[in-house]
Design a protein around this motif. Structure first.
Motif, PDB file in Angstrom:
ATOM      1  N   ASP A 251      58.666 -55.758 -18.951  1.00  0.00           N
ATOM      2  CA  ASP A 251      58.998 -56.921 -17.877  1.00  0.00           C
ATOM      3  C   ASP A 251      59.297 -56.640 -16.717  1.00  0.00           C
ATOM      4  N   VAL A 252      58.283 -55.691 -16.063  1.00  0.00           N
ATOM      5  CA  VAL A 252      58.464 -55.075 -14.632  1.00  0.00           C
ATOM      6  C   VAL A 252      58.041 -56.115 -13.773  1.00  0.00           C
ATOM      7  N   PRO A 253      58.734 -56.643 -12.639  1.00  0.00           N
ATOM      8  CA  PRO A 253      58.096 -57.382 -11.653  1.00  0.00           C
ATOM      9  C   PRO A 253      57.305 -56.886 -10.855  1.00  0.00           C
ATOM     10  N   SER A 254      56.575 -57.858  -9.972  1.00  0.00           N
ATOM     11  CA  SER A 254      55.661 -57.328  -8.779  1.00  0.00           C
ATOM     12  C   SER A 254      56.247 -56.343  -7.709  1.00  0.00           C
ATOM     13  N   VAL A 255      55.608 -55.248  -7.671  1.00  0.00           N
ATOM     14  CA  VAL A 255      56.450 -54.442  -6.494  1.00  0.00           C
ATOM     15  C   VAL A 255      55.437 -53.957  -5.510  1.00  0.00           C
ATOM     16  N   THR A 256      56.049 -53.693  -4.475  1.00  0.00           N
ATOM     17  CA  THR A 256      55.105 -52.630  -3.564  1.00  0.00           C
ATOM     18  C   THR A 256      54.752 -51.518  -3.820  1.00  0.00           C
ATOM     19  N   ARG A 257      53.750 -50.723  -3.213  1.00  0.00           N
ATOM     20  CA  ARG A 257      53.361 -49.543  -3.453  1.00  0.00           C
ATOM     21  C   ARG A 257      54.595 -48.534  -2.885  1.00  0.00           C
ATOM     22  N   ALA A 307      46.968 -56.169 -20.943  1.00  0.00           N
ATOM     23  CA  ALA A 307      48.330 -55.605 -21.022  1.00  0.00           C
ATOM     24  C   ALA A 307      49.330 -56.316 -20.148  1.00  0.00           C
ATOM     25  N   ASP A 308      50.614 -55.888 -20.491  1.00  0.00           N
ATOM     26  CA  ASP A 308      51.794 -56.292 -19.567  1.00  0.00           C
ATOM     27  C   ASP A 308      52.075 -55.048 -18.805  1.00  0.00           C
TER      28      ASP A 308
END
Length: 334
Positions: A251-257, A307-308
């Motif tokens: 359940d990892v949220p969207s992130v920036t590099r 995949a998640d």
């Protein structure tokens, strides 16, 4: 039936085993040879399976084939032989986990059910030159030092990888330490990014009888056991693995590099390896990432995966709560 030429690839966490394996597969294709791969992961998810989507892969997850899931290894090897009676395999590559003792794997493959089916050509051990001296330091846990020693002593070929990350003086120190552990017949190949002469690497260098004997007499470093029997050698490895933990974050949220790199580099020293795939805030798609030797690499292109997003971390004596708290602070509160 003709024996299957088999190569066992070992090496500590983040040493570059998967990169080398990809080079090996590319070489086999160029030679029109059919290869099979047996991949072992400590965690319950193989986040690198996308790299091998068109390959003949057998996955063993959630444990180490040299001890805790050795029965799964036996079942998989049996299945592999049954599956490939009509279409023979030209080469089998067995990649153990970063904490596997390769001689435990050799012992299974050289045992009566399999000795006439698999011809062990070489036990290839990869070393990360950038972290080797640090991992040999007396302040490093004995677990890590013993694991490295077993992986190197069990090798017939050593690939000293990531030499681009060390200077000449450090390289000389590594050479001096390796000379003490290796016999004169062990080939050492120095490289970066796993780029070695594959034809040379695939030369037969292993004598199964010698390797098995080496295992029975040399895998225990406990000074309390002057005549260490084989049963204790197994127990010894189980103890070694106990301090190595795998953490899977889902359940990892969207992130920036930038966010991902900053967080990975802020993790406790005990975290030696990270991998997985994530959604980036500014671009659609699922991006793979790798973390080792304090270097972070995030893929340039998204992968077509069903995949998640997930993050897998592997390390020694790591506190799961601390990592979960730092993850929550970095990603879910920002």
């Amino acid at each position: 039936m003709k024996k299957i030429p088999t190569y066992i690839i070992s090496g500590f966490l983040g040493s570059g085993k998967t990169t080398l394996l990809l080079h090996l597969l590319k070489y086999c294709k160029s030679q029109q040879k059919k290869a099979a791969i047996l991949l072992n992961e400590l965690g319950s998810v193989n986040v690198e399976s996308y790299l091998f989507k068109d390959e003949n892969v057998f996955e063993l997850l959630d444990g180490c084939i040299c001890c805790s899931i050795q029965d799964d290894l036996i079942a998989t090897l049996t299945s592999l032989l049954e599956t490939h009676t009509e279409k023979p395999i030209d080469a089998l590559f067995v990649e153990g986990t970063g904490v596997a003792n390769p001689l435990e794997i050799v012992e299974v493959m050289a045992s009566p059910p399999f000795v006439h089916s698999f011809d062990i050509q070489s036990v290839i051990s990869m070393i990360d030159a950038s972290s080797y001296l640090e991992n040999q330091d007396i302040f490093t846990s004995k677990t890590v030092r013993d694991l490295l020693k077993n992986q190197i002593k069990g090798a017939t070929t050593v690939v000293l990888n990531k030499v681009d990350l060390v200077n000449e003086k450090q390289l000389q120190k590594i050479d001096a330490k390796l000379i003490k552990l290796l016999d004169n017949n062990t080939q050492v190949m120095k490289t970066s990014y796993g780029n070695v002469d594959i034809g040379e690497l695939l030369q037969k260098r292993s004598d199964t009888t010698v390797v098995s004997h080496k295992h029975q007499t040399g895998s225990c470093d406990d000074p309390r056991h002057s005549t260490c029997n084989h049963e204790h050698a197994h127990h010894h490895d189980h103890v070694q693995h106990a301090s190595i933990k795998t953490i899977t974050i889902q359940d990892v949220p969207s992130v920036t590099r930038r966010q991902l790199k900053k967080w990975l580099k802020s993790l406790p020293e005990g975290v030696m390896r990270g991998k997985g795939y994530i959604f980036l805030k500014d671009k659609p798609g699922l991006y793979p990432f790798q973390y080792s030797s304090n270097q972070v690499h995030i893929g340039d292109f998204p992968q077509k995966l069903e995949a998640d997003p997930c993050i897998v971390l592997i390390g020694k004596d790591i506190d799961i709560t601390t990592i979960q708290n730092s993850y929550t602070t970095q990603f879910t509160l920002s």
